[in-house]
Design an enzyme around this catalytic site. Structure first.
Site, PDB file in Angstrom:
ATOM      1  N   SER A  93       0.812  -1.215   0.000  1.00 25.54           N
ATOM      2  CA  SER A  93       0.000   0.000   0.000  1.00 25.54           C
ATOM      3  C   SER A  93       0.851   1.274   0.000  1.00 25.54           C
ATOM      4  O   SER A  93       0.404   2.319  -0.475  1.00 25.54           O
ATOM      5  CB  SER A  93      -0.937   0.007   1.209  1.00 25.54           C
ATOM      6  OG  SER A  93      -0.190  -0.011   2.418  1.00 25.54           O
ATOM      7  N   ASP A 272      -1.741   8.034   9.950  1.00 22.12           N
ATOM      8  CA  ASP A 272      -1.672   6.671  10.491  1.00 22.12           C
ATOM      9  C   ASP A 272      -0.239   6.198  10.717  1.00 22.12           C
ATOM     10  O   ASP A 272      -0.023   5.037  11.071  1.00 22.12           O
ATOM     11  CB  ASP A 272      -2.409   5.696   9.569  1.00 22.12           C
ATOM     12  CG  ASP A 272      -1.801   5.612   8.181  1.00 22.12           C
ATOM     13  OD1 ASP A 272      -0.794   6.312   7.923  1.00 22.12           O
ATOM     14  OD2 ASP A 272      -2.325   4.860   7.324  1.00 22.12           O
ATOM     15  N   HIS A 275       1.049   6.057   5.880  1.00 24.10           N
ATOM     16  CA  HIS A 275       0.716   6.667   4.597  1.00 24.10           C
ATOM     17  C   HIS A 275       0.745   8.184   4.741  1.00 24.10           C
ATOM     18  O   HIS A 275       0.172   8.731   5.675  1.00 24.10           O
ATOM     19  CB  HIS A 275      -0.662   6.198   4.117  1.00 24.10           C
ATOM     20  CG  HIS A 275      -0.772   4.712   4.014  1.00 24.10           C
ATOM     21  ND1 HIS A 275      -1.341   3.926   5.006  1.00 24.10           N
ATOM     22  CD2 HIS A 275      -0.353   3.857   3.045  1.00 24.10           C
ATOM     23  CE1 HIS A 275      -1.294   2.658   4.644  1.00 24.10           C
ATOM     24  NE2 HIS A 275      -0.699   2.587   3.456  1.00 24.10           N
TER      25      HIS A 275
END
Length: 820
Positions: A93, A272, A275
């Protein structure tokens, strides 16, 4: 120095030779040293991928790579580079956010929040294909096929070879240690690196450019508890150190470790801990595009993207100019200084020592600009406005100006020469600081600088008007002197730097307005003593210029005609903007000049009411200055201010002049520092473009350090500034002497009489034979070569023919500049 000796002689021997020849040696040495020292990263590709820092430590928008300038790619430039190409990302991600950021360069409106998370993605925009493969361990079947030897299977699976391939892995090995942990990650990394870097053929069979992203640093206090427990900083550090070792072993693979430097300096840009914001990831995307695309984009001014970019090769005109200044002129200097057996033919061809030294100084200055701003010899950095730096630099030059104040005993006239030089000097320093810090984005500062530019044009109108009104000298010599003095450096730079004449906007502006003033004053000049006639001429001139500049179509047709016959491409919109901003101020300068002349004629200062006029003028001027400062600061932006500028710029200028001359002490006191800078203001204004600033004013020249904030930033500022001012000082002297040489009614080479203590008379031909006896240069008229030289001298001694030849030469060079 002997009394009466010219500035270029010490004891009747050249002084400037020490500077010019040593400067030549120093430049060549620096060039060789730089080439040797930077040969491992000549184009700053490694610097781009490995080091840098934010110049704006709070907003995190202006990233400064080490020693180079990075381009911020927009849709047009990114699409130009990536058209018909394929972009492939493989990983987790963290790399997916970078994938989205690259897509937004092409399609800014894409909605990424609705896309599936742990799955493959495929997009096509503007004939560019974007693929993302979800493979956090880099061990899926598709990844094995891409990196394997079955390239036919790879082409079938991925359609075509990627232009950019970005891979990332590491965090999932830590998060799910049952899948191998760090040791499993290392084994997989070894396999991938071995396949990719086995040979250049293997590398380029996979992709044009391959990046392996470092394991991302995390902000642990913002991580979820499950992530924080399994993913430690210590493990991430070990993994990245392993990548550094592998990269040193395998030169072909690029690991942009700078990604972690970016996020380390912007830890608040994540919610977070994993990211980061679009703005931060966008910088990482720009780094990839700079690495892949910079060298593929058109190489034309402004050369503002210097990371991983090769400068264009010399054109024939540039090479020819280098030969003249680095070969022919030094040969002439050597002959004049060290050759004691005079050759009668050479004495007639080679200019005098002073002219040769001026040519050499002039040429070396221009070559220094070229090597500074058109080669990778020196580093470049971005600008960054910072109120602290701007304020401190402003205080520094103001303190220098105050401590160099000097007062003359004799009362000086209103707006005297020292005062105008001082005015030019402090304005020039203000403009330098403005450009260096990049303060154009601050409306209040920009508006004030606009007044300073208007002040230069005001002085141009004022000075030229008074000259033509009092001297009534409208001869060719006056025109040529002014035009050559203003344009000599600028025109040469347009060829050497491959730029546009209008790019150096101050020179075209002052030249344009000089011709406007000349034509205005020349027409029926015998009637200039008539106030009504003169004011009517000025009003008509202003109306015609206003109509030509602002009426759509006229400038366009003029510039199109020039493009056809001279092969020049000038930006009509930019020129109209420049002229329109100050379209009235030159006429205000002419009007003030006329008023002052009439004041002197009618002896207004001796009238009883003069004290009253003076007192109210000072009061009104002070009020106007306060009002203007408030007005320009309160405009919502600089574009709004520009709408008012042509109509109000004369108010603060005239108010300043009145206040500056309000008392005898103020009128007689000037700053030595500002006066010195003012006398070199033309060369300083033009020279800053390439040997103080860089990338055609878009960045800063870096001689010391790597361009990042800190101690070395200040050291570099002082070093570059000293060299810059030093060169401009001698450049001013050289340009003035060369202007006089070009514009003389006759051009005759001279030489010293050997054994004489006096410098040569520049208007007398003196040639010496081997026995120190003068000889008549006509005694060899039967020699065919001598006859040709005689004819050339007769032709070149005519100023009209000389200038016509120069114009024809420039015209020919323009026609063929881009063809050879």
């Amino acid at each position: 120095m002997s009394k009466g000796s010219p500035h270029y002689l010490i004891n009747n021997r050249p002084n400037i030779i020490h500077y010019t020849l040593w400067a030549l040696v120093a430049i060549i040495f620096l060039y060789a040293l730089g080439s040797t020292y930077r040969n491992n990263d000549p184009f700053k590709c490694n610097s781009l991928l490995n080091d840098g820092s934010f110049l704006d430590s709070t907003e995190h928008r202006n990233w400064q790579p080490s020693s180079c300038m990075m381009k911020k790619y927009d849709t047009q430039s990114a699409a130009s580079c990536l058209k018909n190409r394929r972009i492939l990302f493989i990983g987790d991600s963290t790399i997916r956010t970078l994938f989205y950021s690259l897509i937004k360069k092409i399609e800014p409106t894409i909605n990424t929040t609705s896309q599936p998370k742990h799955s493959d993605l495929h997009f096509t925009f503007n004939e560019i294909t974007f693929d993302f493969r979800w493979d956090p361990y880099l061990n899926s079947n598709s990844t094995d096929i891409l990196l394997g030897e079955s390239h036919e299977r790879s082409r079938g699976l991925f359609d075509k070879r990627p232009s950019i391939l970005v891979m990332s892995s590491g965090l999932w090995y830590l998060r799910h240690r049952e899948n191998g942990g760090i040791n499993g990650w290392k084994k997989n990394i070894d396999k991938i690196f071995e396949v990719i870097t086995s040979s250049p053929k293997a590398y380029f069979s996979i992709a044009d450019a391959i990046f392996f992203a470092p394991v991302e640093h995390l902000v642990h206090e913002k991580l979820s508890p499950t992530r924080a427990i399994t993913m430690s900083d210590e493990d991430i550090y070990k993994m990245n150190e392993y990548l550094k070792v592998k990269q040193k072993e395998k030169d072909l693979l690029d690991v942009p470790f700078v990604f972690n430097k970016i996020i380390e300096e912007a830890r608040e840009e994540t919610e977070d801990g994993l990211h980061y914001s679009d703005e931060i990831i966008n910088i990482q995307a720009d780094i990839l595009l700079n690495y892949r695309c910079n060298d593929l984009l058109p190489k034309k001014a402004p050369m503002s993207n210097t990371c991983c970019n090769r400068y264009p090769q010399m054109k024939w005109a540039q090479f020819s100019i280098f030969v003249v200044f680095l070969v022919l002129i030094p040969i002439g200097v050597y002959y004049k200084i060290f050759e004691y057996r005079s050759n009668r033919l050479l004495e007639r061809i080679i200019p005098s020592e002073s002219i040769l030294f001026s040519l050499l100084t002039f040429g070396l200055a221009v070559i220094y600009m070229y090597w500074s701003d058109r080669t990778s010899l020196f580093s470049k950095s971005h600008k960054q406005y910072d109120v602290y730096h701007f304020t401190l630099l402003t205080i520094l030059y103001l303190v220098g100006g105050i401590f160099s104040l000097k007062t003359k005993d004799k009362d000086q006239p209103f707006l005297n020469r020292d005062q105008t030089d001082e005015w030019k000097g402090w304005m020039q320093l203000s403009i330098l600081v403005y450009h260096y810090i990049g303060a154009s984005r601050v409306s209040g500062i920009y508006n004030s600088i606009r007044i300073l530019v208007a002040s230069y044009l005001f002085m141009s109108g004022y000075g030229h008007f008074i000259f033509f009104y009092k001297k009534a000298d409208f001869g060719l010599n006056r025109i040529v002197n002014v035009v050559v003095r203003l344009n000599l450096l600028t025109i040469l730079l347009t060829y050497v730097m491959d730029t546009d004449y209008l790019f150096y906007y101050f020179t075209p502006l002052t030249t344009f307005w000089f011709f406007v003033i000349y034509i205005t004053m020349y027409i029926r000049s015998s009637r200039n003593n008539s106030m009504i006639f003169l004011l009517s001429k000025m009003a008509l001139s202003c109306t015609i210029v206003y109509w030509i500049i602002l009426k759509p179509g006229i400038l366009e047709n003029i510039f199109s005609f020039l493009q056809i016959i001279t092969n020049i491409n000038w930006n009509v919109k930019e020129w109209r903007f420049r002229v329109q901003l100050d379209i009235f101020i030159v006429y205000i300068g002419m009007l003030v000049g006329l008023i002052l002349i009439k004041f002197q004629e009618y002896k207004i200062t001796e009238k009883k009411y003069w004290t009253t006029i003076k007192r109210y003028s000072i009061i009104i001027s002070a009020i106007v200055m306060i009002w203007f400062l408030h007005f320009e600061i309160t405009r919502e932006n600089k574009f709004k201010y520009n709408e008012y500028h042509p109509y109000i710029s004369f108010l603060p200028i005239i108010s300043f002049i009145i206040l500056r001359n309000s008392t005898q002490y103020l009128r007689n006191t000037t700053s030595g520092l500002f006066t010195f800078i003012g006398k070199c203001s033309l060369e300083i204004f033009i020279g800053q473009f390439h040997m103080w600033l860089a990338a055609d004013t878009k960045g800063l020249l870096v001689l010391v350090g790597d361009g990042q904030w800190g101690f070395w930033w200040w050291i570099n500022l002082f070093v570059t500034s000293f060299i810059f001012i030093y060169i401009c000082y001698y450049l001013t002297k050289s340009t003035s002497e060369l202007t006089n040489w070009i514009c003389r009614s006759t051009i005759i080479t001279t030489t010293n009489i050997k054994g004489s203590d006096n410098p040569p008379d520049p208007n007398v031909v003196q040639v010496v034979d081997d026995n120190n006896e003068k000889f008549d240069d006509r005694e060899n008229d039967n020699n065919p070569l001598n006859s040709i030289i005689n004819l050339c001298e007769k032709l070149l001694n005519n100023l009209k023919i000389r200038i016509t030849l120069l114009i024809i030469i420039m015209w020919i060079v323009n026609l063929h500049y881009y063809k050879l």
